[in-house]
Design an enzyme around this catalytic site. Structure first.
Site, PDB file in Angstrom:
ATOM      1  N   LEU A   1       0.811  -1.215   0.000  1.00 27.86           N
ATOM      2  CA  LEU A   1       0.000   0.000   0.000  1.00 27.86           C
ATOM      3  C   LEU A   1       0.846   1.267   0.000  1.00 27.86           C
ATOM      4  O   LEU A   1       1.796   1.379   0.762  1.00 27.86           O
ATOM      5  CB  LEU A   1      -0.914  -0.021   1.237  1.00 27.86           C
ATOM      6  N   LEU A   2       0.473   2.175  -0.865  1.00 26.97           N
ATOM      7  CA  LEU A   2       1.053   3.528  -0.891  1.00 26.97           C
ATOM      8  C   LEU A   2       0.026   4.464  -0.266  1.00 26.97           C
ATOM      9  O   LEU A   2      -1.161   4.332  -0.543  1.00 26.97           O
ATOM     10  CB  LEU A   2       1.324   3.900  -2.347  1.00 26.97           C
ATOM     11  N   ASN A   3       0.483   5.389   0.588  1.00 26.90           N
ATOM     12  CA  ASN A   3      -0.411   6.505   0.914  1.00 26.90           C
ATOM     13  C   ASN A   3       0.305   7.843   0.748  1.00 26.90           C
ATOM     14  O   ASN A   3       0.828   8.066  -0.360  1.00 26.90           O
ATOM     15  CB  ASN A   3      -1.215   6.298   2.203  1.00 26.90           C
ATOM     16  N   ASP A   4       0.346   8.678   1.736  1.00 28.29           N
ATOM     17  CA  ASP A   4       0.743  10.075   1.530  1.00 28.29           C
ATOM     18  C   ASP A   4       2.069  10.282   0.791  1.00 28.29           C
ATOM     19  O   ASP A   4       3.054   9.609   1.090  1.00 28.29           O
ATOM     20  CB  ASP A   4       0.938  10.788   2.873  1.00 28.29           C
TER      21      ASP A   4
ATOM     22  N   ASP B   1       2.986  14.625  11.178  1.00 25.10           N
ATOM     23  CA  ASP B   1       3.147  15.141   9.809  1.00 25.10           C
ATOM     24  C   ASP B   1       3.802  16.522   9.760  1.00 25.10           C
ATOM     25  O   ASP B   1       3.250  17.471   9.175  1.00 25.10           O
ATOM     26  CB  ASP B   1       1.798  15.169   9.065  1.00 25.10           C
TER      27      ASP B   1
ATOM     28  N   GLN C   1       4.500   7.171   1.774  1.00 23.27           N
ATOM     29  CA  GLN C   1       4.197   6.216   2.837  1.00 23.27           C
ATOM     30  C   GLN C   1       3.956   4.849   2.200  1.00 23.27           C
ATOM     31  O   GLN C   1       3.191   4.728   1.235  1.00 23.27           O
ATOM     32  CB  GLN C   1       2.908   6.648   3.568  1.00 23.27           C
TER      33      GLN C   1
HETATM   34  C1  FRU Z   1      -2.607  10.526   6.410  1.00 25.02           C
HETATM   35  C2  FRU Z   1      -1.892   9.790   7.550  1.00 25.02           C
HETATM   36  C3  FRU Z   1      -0.930  10.712   8.262  1.00 25.02           C
HETATM   37  C4  FRU Z   1       0.039   9.747   8.860  1.00 25.02           C
HETATM   38  C5  FRU Z   1       0.150   8.701   7.769  1.00 25.02           C
HETATM   39  C6  FRU Z   1       0.404   7.303   8.239  1.00 25.02           C
HETATM   40  O1  FRU Z   1      -3.075   9.652   5.435  1.00 25.02           O
HETATM   41  O2  FRU Z   1      -2.838   9.255   8.445  1.00 25.02           O
HETATM   42  O3  FRU Z   1      -1.531  11.575   9.208  1.00 25.02           O
HETATM   43  O4  FRU Z   1       1.274  10.327   9.151  1.00 25.02           O
HETATM   44  O5  FRU Z   1      -1.077   8.749   7.058  1.00 25.02           O
HETATM   45  O6  FRU Z   1       0.585   6.459   7.154  1.00 25.02           O
END
Ligand code: FRU
Length: 488
Positions: free
Chosen positions: A45-48, A169, A64
Site C-alpha cells: 500500500l502507498l499513501n501520503d 506530519d 508512505q
Molecule cells: C494521512 C496519515 C498521516 C500519517 C500517515 C500514516 O493519510 O494518516 O496523518 O502520518 O497517514 O501512514
C-alpha cells in the site's frame, strides 16, 4: 481482511525472504489496473506523498509505504527521484522503521535542504505494550547510499500539554531571516483538530510556539498533513481535516483536503487572517497533498490518489493506490488554480485526434485506454453536454456539464466491476464560477484526473474498468477543439 492480524500488519519487510518479496513484486507487476504513468507501489500500500523536495537537479519524492499488503501497517518511506516530474526513477525503501521511536511506523513528514543535503522531518509512531500510541518528530538526512540517517533521539520527543497523541506530519520551511519553522497536524485534548508551530535556529533543536490561530476553531476532530507556503503574495495553509460532514456538493468523501488563502504569516506571530476553507479536489480519491518549490520557483503539489479506510478492487492483488500527477499552483484573482505541470506534455505519444468539431447527437470519436483529452474553445448550443470514456456495452465513466447551473458532474456508477466507497455515493459535482470553456482529462489504466477551466476546479478518481473498455463518446450539441493523445 481477516488475515491482517496486528502481527501481520506490523511485520517488517526484513522478516520476509528476498525471494518471497521478489515473487510478490512479480505478482503485483502483472496484475490488473497497474498504472502506466503514475507513481504506484511495487507491492503493498502507498499513501501520503512525503519529503517532496528539489535539490541539485533532482526532485525527491517519497511516499508512505506498507510493503506486505494492501492495508495500513508498518509504514516505510519509499523513495523516487526525477529530473522532470514526469519520468521517475525507483530508489527503493529509504526510511526503515526499525528504531524504538518509529517501531510502529515512519509516518508522514516533509523534506528540506540544509547544508547542501536533503533533510527530512517525520513522525515516529510507536505503540507501547498496552497499544497506547506515542508520537515523536524525528529529523534525518539522505545519505549518498540512498538511506535516510535518523538524528536520534527525536527532535521533538513528546506531545505538548493540551494535545492527544494524534500529533504528526511535520512540514518544515525556512523564512527569509533564516529561521526554520515547522507546522504539525494535531488534535486538541477536547478532540478538535488544529495545527501547531515550532521554531528552530538550526532545524535540529525545536521550540514549541503554540497553535496557529485560524477562524475555524472547531472544524473536525483531527487535521492531518498540514503544509504552509507563500504564493503570489498570499499565505496558503493546506491540510486534511477529518470529521467534516457533507454540505451540498462539498465534503462528499470520507475525509477532505483543502486550504485557506490568507495574508502571509508574520511568524513568530501565530495569527492567520484568511478566507473560508476550500476543497482542493472535487473527485472521489484525493488526500494528504504536499507541495514543494520547483527549480524555477513554481509551487508543485502532489496528492495521494486514495483515502484512508476505503477498500479498492486492486486489494486482492496485494497492492493499493497511487500518487496524483504533479500540479502547478498559482493564485489568480484571489483563487487557487491547479494545472497539470507543463512537463507532462512529454507524455504525449501519438496524436489520435486534433480537430475542431461539432457534436450533435451521440458520436463515438475514438478509442483509447490511456490518454489525455483536451477540449478548448467549448461553445454549447444546447443546455447540456456530456461525454463518456472507458466505455463499452456495460461500462462507462461519465462527465456531464449543465450550462444553466454551471454544474459539472462525474458519474462512476458504471465505471467498472466494483466501485470503491459506494456508500459515499457514485457521483461528484462542482459548480463553476464561469462557463465551461476548457477541459483537460488524464486517464490512466485505473484513474482519471480532470482539470476544468484552466485549473479552476480539479477532480481525481479511481476507476476499475476492463482493459477493453476504450470508447470515447460525446453527446449534446456543442462546438469545440478536441485533441486526444495516446499516453500509453
Ligand atoms: C494521512 C496519515 C498521516 C500519517 C500517515 C500514516 O493519510 O494518516 O496523518 O502520518 O497517514 O501512514
Amino acid at each position: 481482511m481477516n488475515q491482517w492480524t496486528r502481527e501481520a500488519r506490523y511485520r517488517p519487510l526484513s522478516d520476509v525472504d528476498p525471494s518471497v518479496y521478489q515473487a510478490m513484486k512479480e505478482e503485483v507487476r502483472t496484475s490488473p489496473w497497474r498504472f502506466s504513468y503514475h507513481i504506484q507501489p511495487p507491492t503493498g500500500l502507498l499513501n501520503d506523498p512525503n519529503g517532496f523536495v528539489y535539490h541539485d537537479g533532482l526532485y525527491h519524492l517519497f511516499y508512505q509505504w506498507f510493503p506486505l499488503g494492501p492495508v495500513h501497517g508498518l509504514k516505510y518511506w519509499y523513495h523516487m527521484t526525477s529530473k522532470d516530474l514526469v519520468h521517475w526513477f525507483d530508489e527503493g525503501a529509504a526510511l526503515i522503521p526499525n528504531d524504538d521511536p518509529d517501531s510502529h511506523g515512519a509516518y508522514s513528514g516533509s523534506g528540506f535542504i540544509k547544508d547542501d543535503q536533503v533533510h527530512i522531518m517525520y513522525t515516529g509512531n510507536k505503540r507501547d505494550a498496552d497499544w497506547n500510541r506515542h508520537t515523536s518528530q524525528i529529523v534525518g538526512h539522505l545519505r549518498s547510499d540512498g538511506r535516510i540517517e535518523k538524528h536520534l533521539p527525536p527532535a521533538i520527543p513528546t506531545v505538548p500539554e493540551g494535545y492527544t497523541e494524534h500529533f504528526r506530519d511535520p512540514k518544515v520551511f525556512q523564512v527569509a531571516s533564516g529561521m526554520w519553522y515547522c507546522i504539525i497536524g494535531a488534535q486538541r485534548s477536547d478532540l478538535t483538530g488544529c495545527t501547531v508551530i515550532y521554531q528552530s535556529q538550526d532545524a535540529e533543536h525545536w521550540t514549541f510556539l503554540g497553535e496557529l490561530q485560524t477562524n475555524y476553531p472547531t472544524f473536525g476532530y483531527m487535521w492531518e498533513c498540514p503544509d504552509y507556503f507563500e504564493l503570489d503574495g498570499k499565505g496558503v495553509l493546506l491540510f486534511s481535516p477529518q470529521g467534516i460532514e457533507p454540505d451540498g456538493v462539498n465534503y462528499q468523501n470520507i475525509f477532505q483536503s483543502g486550504y485557506f488563502i490568507g495574508e502571509p504569516l508574520a511568524l513568530p506571530n501565530l495569527e492567520f487572517t484568511h478566507e473560508s476553507f476550500q476543497e482542493l479536489d472535487f473527485g472521489f480519491d484525493f488526500y494528504a497533498p504536499q507541495t514543494t518549490e520547483a527549480a524555477d520557483g513554481r509551487r508543485i503539489l502532489v496528492g495521494w490518489m486514495g483515502l484512508p479506510d476505503i477498500s479498492y478492487p486492486s486489494d486482492i492483488y496485494n497492492w493499493a493506490h497511487a500518487l496524483t500527477l504533479p500540479r502547478e499552483l498559482s493564485i489568480e484573482h484571489g483563487q487557487l488554480r491547479q494545472r497539470p505541470v507543463r512537463e507532462l506534455t512529454q507524455l504525449r505519444k501519438e496524436t489520435l485526434f486534433d480537430e475542431t468539431i461539432l457534436f450533435e447527437q451521440d458520436v463515438t470519436i475514438a478509442e483509447a485506454e490511456i490518454f489525455e483529452l483536451v477540449l478548448s474553445d467549448l461553445k454549447l448550443t444546447s443546455d447540456s453536454f456530456r461525454f463518456s470514456v472507458r466505455q463499452e456495452a456495460t461500462e462507462q465513466t461519465v462527465f456531464h456539464y449543465d450550462a444553466v447551473s454551471r454544474q459539472f458532474t462525474i458519474d462512476r456508477s458504471r465505471s467498472g466491476a466494483e466501485v470503491p466507497a459506494e456508500s459515499f455515493g457514485t457521483s461528484r459535482s462542482t459548480v463553476l464560477t464561469k462557463d465551461l470553456h476548457t477541459l483537460r482529462l488524464f486517464v490512466d489504466r485505473s484513474s482519471f484526473e480532470l482539470f476544468l477551466n484552466d485549473g479552476e476546479a480539479v477532480a481525481s478518481g479511481r476507476i476499475f474498468p476492463k482493459g477493453s473498455s476504450r470508447g470515447i463518446e460525446f453527446s449534446g450539441e456543442a462546438a469545440a477543439h478536441l485533441s486526444l493523445y495516446d499516453l500509453s
